[in-house]
Scaffold this motif. Sequence first.
Motif, short mmCIF file in Angstrom:
data_model
loop_
_atom_site.label_atom_id
_atom_site.label_comp_id
_atom_site.label_asym_id
_atom_site.label_seq_id
_atom_site.Cartn_x
_atom_site.Cartn_y
_atom_site.Cartn_z
N GLU A 281 -28.62 86.59 67.57
CA GLU A 281 -29.37 85.79 66.58
C GLU A 281 -30.24 84.71 67.22
O GLU A 281 -31.34 84.42 66.74
CB GLU A 281 -28.40 85.17 65.58
N ALA A 282 -29.77 84.15 68.32
CA ALA A 282 -30.52 83.08 69.00
C ALA A 282 -31.88 83.57 69.52
O ALA A 282 -32.78 82.78 69.79
CB ALA A 282 -29.69 82.52 70.15
N ASN A 283 -32.04 84.91 69.68
CA ASN A 283 -33.29 85.47 70.21
C ASN A 283 -34.37 85.70 69.14
O ASN A 283 -35.52 85.99 69.47
CB ASN A 283 -33.03 86.82 70.89
N LEU A 284 -33.98 85.57 67.88
CA LEU A 284 -34.83 86.02 66.78
C LEU A 284 -36.23 85.42 66.81
O LEU A 284 -37.23 86.13 66.76
CB LEU A 284 -34.14 85.67 65.45
N TRP A 285 -36.31 84.09 66.92
CA TRP A 285 -37.59 83.40 66.90
C TRP A 285 -38.48 83.85 68.06
O TRP A 285 -39.65 84.14 67.89
CB TRP A 285 -37.33 81.89 66.93
N LYS A 286 -37.86 83.95 69.26
CA LYS A 286 -38.62 84.40 70.45
C LYS A 286 -39.15 85.80 70.25
O LYS A 286 -40.30 86.10 70.56
CB LYS A 286 -37.71 84.37 71.68
N ILE A 287 -38.29 86.69 69.74
CA ILE A 287 -38.69 88.09 69.55
C ILE A 287 -39.88 88.19 68.60
O ILE A 287 -40.84 88.92 68.83
CB ILE A 287 -37.51 88.94 69.04
N ARG A 288 -39.84 87.40 67.52
CA ARG A 288 -40.93 87.48 66.54
C ARG A 288 -42.22 86.86 67.05
O ARG A 288 -43.30 87.15 66.53
CB ARG A 288 -40.49 86.85 65.21
N ASN A 289 -42.13 86.02 68.08
CA ASN A 289 -43.35 85.53 68.73
C ASN A 289 -43.90 86.55 69.72
O ASN A 289 -45.10 86.60 69.98
CB ASN A 289 -43.09 84.21 69.46
N VAL A 290 -43.00 87.36 70.28
CA VAL A 290 -43.41 88.37 71.25
C VAL A 290 -44.02 89.59 70.54
O VAL A 290 -45.02 90.13 70.98
CB VAL A 290 -42.18 88.83 72.09
N ALA A 291 -43.40 90.00 69.43
CA ALA A 291 -43.80 91.23 68.75
C ALA A 291 -44.31 90.93 67.34
O ALA A 291 -43.56 90.48 66.48
CB ALA A 291 -42.62 92.20 68.68
N GLY A 292 -45.59 91.16 67.13
CA GLY A 292 -46.19 90.98 65.80
C GLY A 292 -46.12 92.29 65.04
O GLY A 292 -45.96 93.36 65.63
N MET A 293 -46.29 92.21 63.73
CA MET A 293 -46.15 93.41 62.91
C MET A 293 -47.27 93.45 61.87
O MET A 293 -47.51 92.46 61.17
CB MET A 293 -44.79 93.34 62.22
N VAL A 294 -47.94 94.59 61.77
CA VAL A 294 -48.96 94.79 60.75
C VAL A 294 -48.54 95.97 59.88
O VAL A 294 -48.27 97.06 60.39
CB VAL A 294 -50.34 95.08 61.39
N PHE A 295 -48.47 95.75 58.58
CA PHE A 295 -47.94 96.76 57.66
C PHE A 295 -49.06 97.54 56.96
O PHE A 295 -50.24 97.27 57.15
CB PHE A 295 -47.04 96.10 56.61
N GLN A 296 -48.62 98.47 56.10
CA GLN A 296 -49.53 99.33 55.37
C GLN A 296 -50.48 98.56 54.48
O GLN A 296 -51.67 98.82 54.44
CB GLN A 296 -48.67 100.21 54.45
N ASN A 297 -49.92 97.62 53.71
CA ASN A 297 -50.70 96.97 52.67
C ASN A 297 -51.09 95.56 53.07
O ASN A 297 -50.26 94.66 53.09
CB ASN A 297 -49.87 96.92 51.37
N PRO A 298 -52.38 95.34 53.41
CA PRO A 298 -52.80 94.01 53.86
C PRO A 298 -52.59 92.94 52.80
O PRO A 298 -52.37 91.77 53.13
CB PRO A 298 -54.29 94.19 54.19
N ASP A 299 -52.61 93.32 51.52
CA ASP A 299 -52.42 92.32 50.46
C ASP A 299 -51.07 91.62 50.57
O ASP A 299 -50.92 90.47 50.17
CB ASP A 299 -52.53 92.97 49.07
N ASN A 300 -50.08 92.33 51.12
CA ASN A 300 -48.74 91.73 51.28
C ASN A 300 -48.68 90.77 52.46
O ASN A 300 -47.70 90.05 52.62
CB ASN A 300 -47.68 92.81 51.47
N GLN A 301 -49.70 90.80 53.32
CA GLN A 301 -49.66 89.97 54.53
C GLN A 301 -50.58 88.77 54.47
O GLN A 301 -50.48 87.86 55.28
CB GLN A 301 -50.02 90.83 55.75
N ILE A 302 -51.53 88.81 53.54
CA ILE A 302 -52.51 87.73 53.47
C ILE A 302 -51.99 86.64 52.54
O ILE A 302 -51.64 86.91 51.40
CB ILE A 302 -53.89 88.29 53.06
N VAL A 303 -51.90 85.40 53.07
CA VAL A 303 -51.22 84.34 52.33
C VAL A 303 -52.17 83.28 51.78
O VAL A 303 -51.85 82.59 50.82
CB VAL A 303 -50.13 83.64 53.20
N ALA A 304 -53.35 83.13 52.42
CA ALA A 304 -54.24 82.03 52.05
C ALA A 304 -55.43 82.54 51.22
O ALA A 304 -55.65 83.73 51.11
CB ALA A 304 -54.73 81.31 53.30
N THR A 305 -56.18 81.61 50.66
CA THR A 305 -57.31 81.99 49.81
C THR A 305 -58.64 81.98 50.56
O THR A 305 -59.68 82.32 50.02
CB THR A 305 -57.41 81.04 48.59
#
Length: 281
Positions: free
Chosen positions: A78-102
């Motif tokens: 569990e202690a590695n979680l933050w580091k791992i998510r900085n190392v490996a980014g993820m892009v999914f099928q639906n961009p609408d689910n990933q875009i947060v700002a206007t």
Amino acid sequence: MGEKMVICNKLVYKYPQSEGEEPKVAVDGLDLEVNMGEFLVVLGHNGSGKSTFAKHINALLIPTTGEIYVDGLQTSVEANLWKIRNVAGMVFQNPDNQIVATIVEEDVAFGPENLGLDPKEIRKRVDDALKSVHMYEYRKHAPHLLSGGQKQRVAIAGILAMMPKCIVFDEPTAMLDPYGRKEVMRTIKKINKNYGITIILITHNMEEAVEADRIVVMDSGKIVMNGKPKEIFKNVATMKKIGLDVPQVTELAYELRQNGINIESGILTIDEMVNALCQLK
């Protein structure tokens, strides 16, 4: 082949079912190594386990048994979680689910801001990321007014701005039209070549798979083939048996060979096909 970005040892993942039902095995004893800087495509039809595998790379899922290391970090610690998510980014099928700002540039800034970077550094990263996906002139636009392909490129810029070593694309073109698909594939290849970022592309689009350094084919949670695109697509009959296509020109060459025309196998692009046909004279 230098260092390893991802190492899977006998990775098993079972989806929990409702009470009294056996857990569903989605990934079944996966052994795989992905090299730093590699462009790997993972192919398989729906239900082959390819997306489940993808979600292990940034620890969205944790193995039921076995282990996966990302940049040397074990995902189940569990202690590695933050580091791992900085190392490996993820892009999914639906961009609408990933875009947060206007506004586009604010969306791209979201990740770097969460990393707590200096505002000057954030500004630079946002501009660089938008330029590299050819969306800089849209930086003040509202994302919901963009096309699907443009939205997906904004989502990619948002990951790029965090400067990960590895980006996992889980069927990023599935919801796009042919033009949007081309835009996104061009962007993915450019990121891999120019920045040396490891790319893992999950897809069932054969034309996209041709672009990879290496292809892994999954079926029923296992790896059934592993090799360069030319090696993989020679196996037309095997691919069809597990419910996958091959690129159209590869299929054409296969049919011509079946009909006694002596054309080379392993043709992957239209240009190669034209050359091979010219040789026949």
